[in-house]
Design a protein around this motif. Structure first.
Motif, PDB file in Angstrom:
ATOM      1  N   LEU A 207      20.583  67.022  26.613  1.00 46.55           N
ATOM      2  CA  LEU A 207      21.047  68.359  26.965  1.00 46.55           C
ATOM      3  C   LEU A 207      19.897  69.364  26.947  1.00 46.55           C
ATOM      4  CD1 LEU A 207      24.491  68.469  25.139  1.00 46.55           C
ATOM      5  CD2 LEU A 207      24.086  68.361  27.609  1.00 46.55           C
ATOM      6  N   ARG A 208      18.988  69.206  25.996  1.00 42.76           N
ATOM      7  CA  ARG A 208      17.841  70.116  25.974  1.00 42.76           C
ATOM      8  C   ARG A 208      16.969  69.902  27.203  1.00 42.76           C
ATOM      9  NH1 ARG A 208      12.694  70.957  21.847  1.00 42.76           N
ATOM     10  NH2 ARG A 208      12.201  73.013  22.667  1.00 42.76           N
ATOM     11  N   ALA A 209      16.776  68.627  27.588  1.00 43.88           N
ATOM     12  CA  ALA A 209      15.964  68.325  28.774  1.00 43.88           C
ATOM     13  C   ALA A 209      16.595  68.898  30.035  1.00 43.88           C
ATOM     14  CB  ALA A 209      15.790  66.818  28.904  1.00 43.88           C
ATOM     15  N   ARG A 210      17.919  69.068  30.029  1.00 43.60           N
ATOM     16  CA  ARG A 210      18.612  69.633  31.189  1.00 43.60           C
ATOM     17  C   ARG A 210      18.578  71.153  31.186  1.00 43.60           C
ATOM     18  NH1 ARG A 210      24.135  66.113  31.059  1.00 43.60           N
ATOM     19  NH2 ARG A 210      24.854  67.794  32.431  1.00 43.60           N
ATOM     20  N   GLY A 211      17.947  71.751  30.162  1.00 47.76           N
ATOM     21  CA  GLY A 211      17.760  73.192  30.146  1.00 47.76           C
ATOM     22  C   GLY A 211      18.702  73.962  29.247  1.00 47.76           C
ATOM     23  N   ALA A 212      19.419  73.284  28.351  1.00 42.01           N
ATOM     24  CA  ALA A 212      20.368  73.978  27.472  1.00 42.01           C
ATOM     25  C   ALA A 212      19.640  74.888  26.503  1.00 42.01           C
ATOM     26  CB  ALA A 212      21.210  72.962  26.707  1.00 42.01           C
ATOM     27  N   THR A 213      20.091  76.125  26.409  1.00 42.42           N
ATOM     28  CA  THR A 213      19.562  77.072  25.426  1.00 42.42           C
ATOM     29  C   THR A 213      20.542  77.286  24.275  1.00 42.42           C
ATOM     30  OG1 THR A 213      20.459  78.902  26.738  1.00 42.42           O
ATOM     31  CG2 THR A 213      18.149  78.289  27.113  1.00 42.42           C
ATOM     32  N   ARG A 214      21.793  76.874  24.499  1.00 42.74           N
ATOM     33  CA  ARG A 214      22.801  76.871  23.444  1.00 42.74           C
ATOM     34  C   ARG A 214      23.648  75.618  23.631  1.00 42.74           C
ATOM     35  NH1 ARG A 214      27.534  81.206  21.560  1.00 42.74           N
ATOM     36  NH2 ARG A 214      29.000  79.606  20.857  1.00 42.74           N
ATOM     37  N   ILE A 215      23.893  74.898  22.519  1.00 43.54           N
ATOM     38  CA  ILE A 215      24.710  73.692  22.566  1.00 43.54           C
ATOM     39  C   ILE A 215      25.810  73.806  21.521  1.00 43.54           C
ATOM     40  CG2 ILE A 215      24.756  71.172  22.419  1.00 43.54           C
ATOM     41  CD1 ILE A 215      21.730  71.197  22.986  1.00 43.54           C
ATOM     42  N   ASP A 216      27.057  73.718  21.978  1.00 46.13           N
ATOM     43  CA  ASP A 216      28.201  73.715  21.070  1.00 46.13           C
ATOM     44  C   ASP A 216      28.612  72.277  20.792  1.00 46.13           C
ATOM     45  OD1 ASP A 216      28.079  76.424  21.367  1.00 46.13           O
ATOM     46  OD2 ASP A 216      30.056  76.658  22.276  1.00 46.13           O
ATOM     47  N   LEU A 217      28.627  71.886  19.516  1.00 47.22           N
ATOM     48  CA  LEU A 217      29.101  70.568  19.114  1.00 47.22           C
ATOM     49  C   LEU A 217      30.585  70.690  18.791  1.00 47.22           C
ATOM     50  CD1 LEU A 217      25.972  70.571  18.638  1.00 47.22           C
ATOM     51  CD2 LEU A 217      26.385  68.843  16.884  1.00 47.22           C
ATOM     52  N   ARG A 218      31.406  69.929  19.517  1.00 46.41           N
ATOM     53  CA  ARG A 218      32.858  70.059  19.386  1.00 46.41           C
ATOM     54  C   ARG A 218      33.475  68.722  18.977  1.00 46.41           C
ATOM     55  NH1 ARG A 218      34.761  74.849  21.766  1.00 46.41           N
ATOM     56  NH2 ARG A 218      36.840  73.972  21.766  1.00 46.41           N
ATOM     57  N   PRO A 219      33.981  68.611  17.729  1.00 46.30           N
ATOM     58  CA  PRO A 219      34.647  67.385  17.298  1.00 46.30           C
ATOM     59  C   PRO A 219      35.912  67.144  18.116  1.00 46.30           C
ATOM     60  CG  PRO A 219      34.116  68.796  15.420  1.00 46.30           C
ATOM     61  CD  PRO A 219      33.911  69.613  16.656  1.00 46.30           C
ATOM     62  N   VAL A 220      36.198  65.885  18.395  1.00 48.67           N
ATOM     63  CA  VAL A 220      37.414  65.500  19.116  1.00 48.67           C
ATOM     64  C   VAL A 220      38.157  64.476  18.266  1.00 48.67           C
ATOM     65  CG1 VAL A 220      38.353  64.428  21.195  1.00 48.67           C
ATOM     66  CG2 VAL A 220      36.341  65.903  21.358  1.00 48.67           C
ATOM     67  N   GLY A 221      39.443  64.697  18.036  1.00 42.39           N
ATOM     68  CA  GLY A 221      40.238  63.741  17.266  1.00 42.39           C
ATOM     69  C   GLY A 221      41.188  64.438  16.327  1.00 42.39           C
ATOM     70  N   LEU A 222      42.362  63.849  16.134  1.00 45.82           N
ATOM     71  CA  LEU A 222      43.388  64.397  15.238  1.00 45.82           C
ATOM     72  C   LEU A 222      43.817  63.331  14.233  1.00 45.82           C
ATOM     73  CD1 LEU A 222      45.720  66.240  17.794  1.00 45.82           C
ATOM     74  CD2 LEU A 222      44.110  67.279  16.194  1.00 45.82           C
ATOM     75  N   PRO A 223      43.533  63.522  12.958  1.00 46.10           N
ATOM     76  CA  PRO A 223      42.594  64.523  12.439  1.00 46.10           C
ATOM     77  C   PRO A 223      41.173  64.014  12.596  1.00 46.10           C
ATOM     78  CG  PRO A 223      43.469  63.248  10.633  1.00 46.10           C
ATOM     79  CD  PRO A 223      44.164  62.735  11.872  1.00 46.10           C
ATOM     80  N   PHE A 224      40.227  64.915  12.524  1.00 50.61           N
ATOM     81  CA  PHE A 224      38.823  64.523  12.573  1.00 50.61           C
ATOM     82  C   PHE A 224      38.349  64.241  11.155  1.00 50.61           C
ATOM     83  CE2 PHE A 224      34.222  65.174  13.079  1.00 50.61           C
ATOM     84  CZ  PHE A 224      33.998  64.396  14.205  1.00 50.61           C
ATOM     85  N   SER A 225      37.481  63.253  11.008  1.00 51.04           N
ATOM     86  CA  SER A 225      37.002  62.841   9.687  1.00 51.04           C
ATOM     87  C   SER A 225      36.386  64.001   8.912  1.00 51.04           C
ATOM     88  CB  SER A 225      35.971  61.718   9.852  1.00 51.04           C
ATOM     89  OG  SER A 225      35.213  61.552   8.671  1.00 51.04           O
ATOM     90  N   GLN A 226      36.880  64.236   7.686  1.00 54.96           N
ATOM     91  CA  GLN A 226      36.311  65.291   6.841  1.00 54.96           C
ATOM     92  C   GLN A 226      34.874  64.963   6.457  1.00 54.96           C
ATOM     93  OE1 GLN A 226      39.801  64.983   4.130  1.00 54.96           O
ATOM     94  NE2 GLN A 226      39.672  67.206   4.088  1.00 54.96           N
ATOM     95  N   SER A 227      34.596  63.676   6.231  1.00 56.83           N
ATOM     96  CA  SER A 227      33.236  63.259   5.888  1.00 56.83           C
ATOM     97  C   SER A 227      32.274  63.564   7.025  1.00 56.83           C
ATOM     98  CB  SER A 227      33.220  61.762   5.573  1.00 56.83           C
ATOM     99  OG  SER A 227      31.899  61.304   5.366  1.00 56.83           O
ATOM    100  N   LEU A 228      32.661  63.232   8.262  1.00 53.78           N
ATOM    101  CA  LEU A 228      31.807  63.521   9.404  1.00 53.78           C
ATOM    102  C   LEU A 228      31.660  65.021   9.614  1.00 53.78           C
ATOM    103  CD1 LEU A 228      32.916  60.849  12.031  1.00 53.78           C
ATOM    104  CD2 LEU A 228      30.812  60.910  10.688  1.00 53.78           C
ATOM    105  N   GLU A 229      32.734  65.750   9.390  1.00 60.57           N
ATOM    106  CA  GLU A 229      32.694  67.202   9.571  1.00 60.57           C
ATOM    107  C   GLU A 229      31.656  67.837   8.637  1.00 60.57           C
ATOM    108  OE1 GLU A 229      35.990  70.772  10.161  1.00 60.57           O
ATOM    109  OE2 GLU A 229      36.473  69.027   8.928  1.00 60.57           O
ATOM    110  N   LYS A 230      31.499  67.263   7.446  1.00 56.20           N
ATOM    111  CA  LYS A 230      30.513  67.786   6.498  1.00 56.20           C
ATOM    112  C   LYS A 230      29.092  67.329   6.849  1.00 56.20           C
ATOM    113  CE  LYS A 230      33.712  67.991   2.571  1.00 56.20           C
ATOM    114  NZ  LYS A 230      34.040  67.434   1.227  1.00 56.20           N
ATOM    115  N   TRP A 231      28.987  66.088   7.358  1.00 59.27           N
ATOM    116  CA  TRP A 231      27.669  65.503   7.587  1.00 59.27           C
ATOM    117  C   TRP A 231      27.025  65.926   8.903  1.00 59.27           C
ATOM    118  CZ3 TRP A 231      26.590  61.675  11.406  1.00 59.27           C
ATOM    119  CH2 TRP A 231      25.286  61.166  11.359  1.00 59.27           C
ATOM    120  N   LEU A 232      27.815  66.070   9.952  1.00 58.41           N
ATOM    121  CA  LEU A 232      27.268  66.296  11.293  1.00 58.41           C
ATOM    122  C   LEU A 232      26.392  67.545  11.415  1.00 58.41           C
ATOM    123  CD1 LEU A 232      30.322  65.129  13.399  1.00 58.41           C
ATOM    124  CD2 LEU A 232      27.989  64.213  13.572  1.00 58.41           C
ATOM    125  N   PRO A 233      26.765  68.701  10.822  1.00 58.85           N
ATOM    126  CA  PRO A 233      25.860  69.863  10.937  1.00 58.85           C
ATOM    127  C   PRO A 233      24.475  69.582  10.360  1.00 58.85           C
ATOM    128  CG  PRO A 233      28.036  70.578  10.274  1.00 58.85           C
ATOM    129  CD  PRO A 233      28.051  69.079  10.187  1.00 58.85           C
TER     130      PRO A 233
END
Length: 239
Positions: A52-78
């Motif tokens: 995405l950076r190579a394509r010229g992104a200056t802002r990237i929003d990371l959006r979890p997908v899934g119900l429910p989304f893993s609490q462990s991943l939610e803490k680790w991914l940032p």
């Protein structure tokens, strides 16, 4: 340029079904977008951010997908995304991490009220039994390749593919059972391959490590002490 990265945690999903979902998510987005799996196969988080950076992104929003989304991943991914950010040359894109979808009541309502095709289930004696689920295939070496999220981000799926290629090239396909797994816990040592029946735990960082492992351990029966960080049954630090 504002771009979107959809993060999907779904181990038991075929490549074809995931590709269909990714195509729909990317097509429904007003702007550049990618959808990736956090386990199993495909591009990892860091390589997707690179793209995405190579394509010229200056802002990237990371959006979890899934119900429910893993609490462990939610803490680790940032933190994992922040590690990527710390290695970038200036100017760096801005990164944002969205809340999990279940925090949006509109999403919950849409799921609860969706009109979906239904099929009636009939009685099936022993319906839980699958064809070929009785015995494992014959093998001499059982190799557990961790493709959990924290090894996946370090390209563990690509290493699993390389491992299979090198095993076939060495003529050892009939004696090796390669199993990709979820998290096996020592994430900071990853990517991890566990070799049974010996119980040696290896850190495999790149293709050269894999090639050396196949030639030395699987073909000649040796060990690579420099890559072993644990052995099953040996005492270790408790959690």
């Amino acid at each position: 340029m504002h771009a979107y990265l959809y993060l999907i945690s779904a181990t038991y999903v075929s490549a074809q079904r995931f590709a269909m979902l990714a195509q729909k998510l990317e097509g429904a987005t007003a702007g550049p977008a990618l959808a990736i799996r956090l386990e199993a196969e495909g591009a990892g988080l860091w390589s997707a951010l690179d793209e995405l950076r190579a394509r010229g992104a200056t802002r990237i929003d990371l959006r979890p997908v899934g119900l429910p989304f893993s609490q462990s991943l939610e803490k680790w991914l940032p933190g994992a995304a922040g590690a990527w950010l710390a290695r970038q040359d200036l100017p760096v894109p801005e990164l944002y991490f969205a809340a999990s979808p279940e925090s949006d009541m509109g999403v919950i309502t849409a799921v609860a009220r969706a009109e979906l095709p239904m099929r009636r289930i009939s009685a099936q004696p022993q319906g839980e039994r699958g064809k070929g689920w009785d015995l494992p295939p014959a093998h001499q070496h059982h190799l557990l390749v961790c493709t959990g999220p924290r090894c996946h981000v370090k390209d563990a799926p690509n290493l699993a593919d390389v491992l299979k290629v090198e095993i076939r090239r060495a003529g050892l396909g009939d004696s090796c059972l390669v199993t990709t797994t979820g998290c096996v816990f020592p994430c900071n040592a990853g990517p991890v391959i566990v070799h049974y029946p010996r119980g040696d735990w290896y850190r495999m960082a790149d293709r050269a490590h894999i090639q050396n492992f196949v030639a030395t351990v699987l073909a000649r029966g040796g060990r690579l002490e420099s890559l072993i960080f644990h052995q099953t049954g040996v005492s270790h630090e408790t959690a």
